[in-house]
Structure formats: C-alpha cells, structure tokens
Design an enzyme around this catalytic site. Structure first.
Site, PDB file in Angstrom:
ATOM      1  CG  ASP A  83      -2.164  -0.794   1.048  1.00  0.00           C
ATOM      2  OD1 ASP A  83      -2.823  -0.609   0.010  1.00  0.00           O
ATOM      3  OD2 ASP A  83      -2.505  -1.600   1.924  1.00  0.00           O
ATOM      4  NE  ARG A  91       1.565   2.009   3.736  1.00  0.00           N
ATOM      5  CZ  ARG A  91       0.630   2.312   4.621  1.00  0.00           C
ATOM      6  NH1 ARG A  91       0.964   2.563   5.876  1.00  0.00           N
ATOM      7  NH2 ARG A  91      -0.637   2.366   4.278  1.00  0.00           N
ATOM      8  NE  ARG A 157      -6.010   5.366   2.360  1.00  0.00           N
ATOM      9  CZ  ARG A 157      -6.731   4.256   2.580  1.00  0.00           C
ATOM     10  NH1 ARG A 157      -7.680   4.264   3.513  1.00  0.00           N
ATOM     11  NH2 ARG A 157      -6.538   3.186   1.866  1.00  0.00           N
ATOM     12  CE  LYS A 187      -5.760   1.303  -2.007  1.00  0.00           C
ATOM     13  NZ  LYS A 187      -4.703   0.607  -1.268  1.00  0.00           N
ATOM     14  CG  HIS A 188     -11.057   0.737  -0.928  1.00  0.00           C
ATOM     15  ND1 HIS A 188     -10.605   2.041  -0.755  1.00  0.00           N
ATOM     16  CD2 HIS A 188     -10.120  -0.070  -0.359  1.00  0.00           C
ATOM     17  CE1 HIS A 188      -9.454   2.011  -0.083  1.00  0.00           C
ATOM     18  NE2 HIS A 188      -9.129   0.735   0.162  1.00  0.00           N
ATOM     19  CG  HIS A 200      -9.225  -0.631   8.421  1.00  0.00           C
ATOM     20  ND1 HIS A 200      -9.566   0.341   7.514  1.00  0.00           N
ATOM     21  CD2 HIS A 200      -8.116  -1.240   7.934  1.00  0.00           C
ATOM     22  CE1 HIS A 200      -8.692   0.336   6.519  1.00  0.00           C
ATOM     23  NE2 HIS A 200      -7.801  -0.610   6.752  1.00  0.00           N
ATOM     24  CG  ASP A 272      -9.606  -3.558   1.770  1.00  0.00           C
ATOM     25  OD1 ASP A 272      -8.401  -3.747   1.992  1.00  0.00           O
ATOM     26  OD2 ASP A 272     -10.178  -2.481   2.043  1.00  0.00           O
TER      27      ASP A 272
END
Length: 549
Positions: A83, A91, A157, A187-188, A200, A272
């Site tokens: 990601d 990351r 995002r 996505k998503h 989440h 996901d």
C-alpha cells in the site's frame, strides 16, 4: 484422488492467496505480528504455492533484500505488493514520500493541466521505485470520491472530492505507474468515499440509489478500467441498492454482475484485507474466502488464517460449491497480469540483481517532484513568526510510532532552535486538558510564553474518525487568542480541520496548512511561517529531510 493430484490442486488454490509479511528480514523486527507471518510460516506457505505477499515496514534497501528472499522461497513467480498510495517512502524509509493525493485534487480546481501532469509524474515515481525494490504490484490508486469530510478512512488518500477530478487524476497516476512496469489497483470498488464508518472497525452502510452510484461513485472506476488498470480491489461495505444481504466483497451482484458484466472489467479482482473487522467479525476465516470467490474475486488478500482458507476452498471444491473451472479462470487472470510486469524467479533472486537507483536514494527528478508537490500544496496566511521562547504544542494521533516525527523532525528541531520547548499530546494524554469546555487547555500546567500549535490530523485506518473532529480545537484557538498566547498555527493533513480553524484566527496570526505530514512538508511549512531556511534555499538537496526520517 491420488496424493499427487491432491497436492497439485492445493498448489493451484494457494495461488489465489495474498498473505501479509513484514518488510524487515528477521522475525524479531515484525511490527504487527498479529498479521505478519513469521519466516517459517512464510517459507512453508510459499513452498505450498501461495501466490502473493503484501509487505509493510523497513527501509528501501532492506525491502530489496526481502523481495529477493521471498522470491527465492517460491518455485513460481509471485505478486509482491504494498500500500504505497503516497509514494514508496510512505512505507519504506529511503524512498520518495509524496504528499497525499488529495493535494492534487485541490490543485486540479485551479490548475487542471498542472495537476494532471503532476499526477502522472507521481505514478511514474511510485512505479519506478516499486520496481527497483522488487515490488510488481502497487495497491493504488484510490478511486473513492472523498465527498464526505467526515470520512474516517479515505480522507486525504483520495485523488479528489468530486467524480471528475478523482477519475482523471487517478487514471493519470495509474498510466504513469503501469508505464514503469508495475500493476496498479483501483480501490475500493464500488466506492468508499461517502462513508462515516471505517471498514477496518465495522461494516459501513452506503444507502445511495443506483442512480446516485452511477453519478458519483462509479465514474472514477469506469475511467480507471478504460485506462487499463490491471486490478480492482473490493470494498467492505453494504450497498442495499445492489445487495441488501452481503458486503460488496462477498456479493455476486457487485463483483460479477456490476464489475464484470456491466463495467466490462476482465482483470484481477482482489478483496480488501479479509482480517478487517467488517468481514472478520461476521464470517469465519474459511467461509469469508469461499464467499469472496463465489462472488467473483480472483485473489483474497490477508485471509484471517491462510491454512484455514486453503482447506475451506478445497472443501468447497469437493462439495461442488466451487467449480474447478472457476478457480482456473482466476489463475488465468493472474497469469495474464504477471505477464504484464517483469517478475523475478527464485533462481534469479538467489543470483541477485543490482539494487538499482535507490541504492543512493531517490533519483533527482523524484526529489524535485516531492519538493514541487509540497510547495504547490501549502496554504499560508497571516504574518511570520518572531519567537525566542515559548511552547511548541504538538498534537499527534499517538506519541508512540509516529513515522513522520523522529527526534530530528523539523516540527521539533526548528521550533527548538527558536527557543520553544516541546510538548506532545495525543488522545491518551490527560495532563494538558482541563474540565472546562470553553477553556479546554490547562494552561497552568503548560508553563508560560507564546504557543505555536502544530496539529497532525488526518483520517487514517483504525482511528475511527476523520481526525480532530472529536477534539476541541476551535475552543483551544479561542482560549489561546483570548489569553494573548497564540503565536501561530500549523495544520498537517486534513484540509477540513484547516478550513474550520483558519477563519477563527485574528488578523496577522501566522498560519499554514500542508496535506503532507512527512519531514519535507514540515520543513517547508515552517519556513513559510518564518522558522528555518526559506524553501528552496540551502544545500541544493530539496528533499534532505524527506526520505530518511
């Protein structure tokens, strides 16, 4: 069935799993052992034929070694993904960490040509660096339309707050990234931008009509498909207009009828993460995987238990619930996707290849891109700071584990050089707060002097809110101004918090906003407020702080 045929069928099924691993090499370095398998488990599952790995954490140089290691443990080519929606450096330290995509969505309103060109360069940078480190699948772009400021998980995002900017900028990104030899992932699906719940943590409900979905949620995905995106990721949310019973990830109406049939997508469909609470709380590890495959998914990302998932798929094949032809169709799509990107085999990984351009950090054009994105996206009002003492009050989600706020971060160093003492607070810090709603800061506990208020606030997975919307920052601004102690305001992340606070400031109070939170954004924002070197001056290395902190 002979044991050989059973083993071969297990390998075929295992190709459809994508499991989680740390980007670090050793087991002791895992940051999230609940989700990241240890090396023994990884090696066993890859030897059994598991077809993909998603990675998080570590440095860029270490990731290159890690991807080689993983490839060497597999007899077949792997999908290796991450990601990296905000550049690979988001990351993996040492690569380019870029401003969140919404910065370009906002630029698009005033300068669409520049925003479009920058989005494609953004994709080029992300794809080039991913390939250099051994990744062949970038889990982006976000195609969700963030038209709900209270969205707790998409937020900055997203590439835009309307379908037009979201679609055109996300498509520009994916064209740039896929031109560098990686696969992208829209996505998503069919759209997570207008939710008030983080999937989440729970299952969001999107109550819109099909007409509304066609007008707002679906256009960016249509554009991404038309631009040739290699894969689409499902959303864990319930859309009664399409399927009143099952979340989109598990719904044939969404994945087969809508995505495959009506939108004509024949690339890879990936779920996901199935460990997310929206799915994990409602379905067992095995049942969730079988339902996803029945619905039309090709790959299952982060099943709650990989072994249980494998056994559940094999049992579904034995019972006739799943047909082998269905599994073979997904395997063929996976092979076609792999054919689009250079893939390192186990033997090649063992032989080793040069580390590539990131062995000495990002390329000059990528450093220049990171700086241009930061400088174009900063908003500034009021005057400039003039301080020789006081308090540097910093709000973060958690004082533990802030990748953007190391001991040498500009948000700490530059105010310290101006004589400000630091004070970090988060949601678990009761000390600075009083019991009075009109004066929420306990100023007597913070000491004397002017206050520079720095707020690191944005929507993030697992946080449960859009960031700052449940905190009394308007009252804090009023309290500090009433006491004559507000020296300046810096907001990093959410444009919505910035817009709600900037209008409360007295004339002349220095204030600025950046959508980015990384050190490069901190340095440039504080320079705009008069702390530190002017942006663009100095060492000639425009991203000196942007990649190593």
């Amino acid at each position: 069935m002979t044991s050989e045929r059973a083993a071969e069928r297990r390998r075929q099924v295992a190709e459809l799993l994508v499991i989680r691993a740390s980007g670090h090499l050793s087991d002791g370095q895992r940051r999230y052992p609940r989700w990241e398998l240890d090396n023994a488990g990884l090696q066993r599952l890859l030897a059994d034929g598991v077809g993909g790995v998603i990675l998080l954490g570590g440095s860029a140089a270490e990731l290159r070694l890690r991807t080689r290691q993983l490839a060497s443990w597999s007899e077949a080519p792997l999908l290796l993904c991450a990601d990296v929606e905000e550049g690979v450096g988001q990351r993996f330290e040492g690569a380019s960490w870029l401003v969140p995509p919404l910065a370009l969505g906002r630029l698009h309103a005033s300068d669409p040509h520049a925003a479009l060109a920058l989005a494609e360069r953004y994709g080029r940078c992300s794809g080039r660096e991913a390939r250099a480190l051994g990744l062949n699948w970038v889990l982006g772009p976000i195609c969700d339309v963030n038209n709900n400021p209270a969205n707790p998980v998409i937020n900055v995002r997203a590439w835009g707050e309307d379908p037009a900017s979201s679609g055109i900028l996300a498509s520009a990104f994916l064209r740039g990234a896929q031109a560098e030899g990686v696969l992208c992932c829209a996505k998503h699906f069919p759209g997570h931008g207008d939710t008030a719940t983080d999937s989440h943590l729970d299952l969001p409900l999107l109550p819109h009509s099909r007409q509304r979905l066609e007008a707002v949620e679906l256009p960016p995905f249509r554009q991404a498909i038309a631009a040739g995106v290699a894969s689409v990721m499902t959303a864990h949310l319930l859309l009664p207009a399409l399927d009143a019973e099952r979340p989109a990830t598990l719904s044939p109406a969404v994945l087969t009828d809508l995505l495959r049939g009506q939108l004509g997508f024949d690339g890879l469909v990936v779920t996901d993460a199935l460990v997310m609470e929206a799915i994990a709380d409602r379905y067992g590890a095995g049942e969730a995987v079988v339902l996803a495959l029945e619905a039309g998914a090709d790959l299952v990302l982060m099943p709650a238990d990989a072994d249980e998932a494998l056994e559940a798929i094999l049992l579904a094949l034995d019972s006739g619930r799943l047909r082998l032809e269905r599994i073979e169709a997904s395997r063929q799509r996976r092979r076609r996707a792999l054919a689009r990107t250079p893939v390192e085999t186990g033997a090649e990984a063992l032989a080793g290849a040069p580390l590539g351009p990131l062995s000495n950090g990002p390329l000059p054009q990528d450093r220049a891109l990171a700086l241009e994105l930061v400088q174009r996206s900063i908003e500034h009002q009021g005057g400039r700071l003039a301080l020789d003492s006081g308090l540097n009050l910093i709000r973060v989600d958690s004082v533990l584990g802030c990748p953007f706020l190391s001991a040498t971060a500009p948000a700490l160093e530059l105010p310290a050089a101006a004589g400000l003492r630091p004070c970090l607070i988060d949601g678990r810090s009761p000390a600075p707060w009083s019991s009075r709603s009109e004066a929420p800061l306990a100023l007597e506990r913070l000491g004397e002097g002017p206050v520079l208020l720095q707020l690191f606030v944005r929507g993030n997975p697992f946080r449960g809110s859009a960031g700052g919307d449940d905190e009394p920052w308007p009252a804090v601004i009023a309290q500090l101004q009433s006491a004559g102690r507000l020296a300046g305001l810096a907001v990093y992340g959410s444009p919505y918090l910035w817009e709600s606070l900037r209008s409360l400031l007295a004339p002349g109070i220095p204030a600025a906003w950046s959508p980015g939170q990384m050190p490069l954004a901190q340095r440039n924002l504080l320079a705009a407020l008069g702390l530190g070197q002017d942006p663009g001056a100095g060492s000639g290395d425009p991203n000196e702080e942007g990649f190593t902190d």
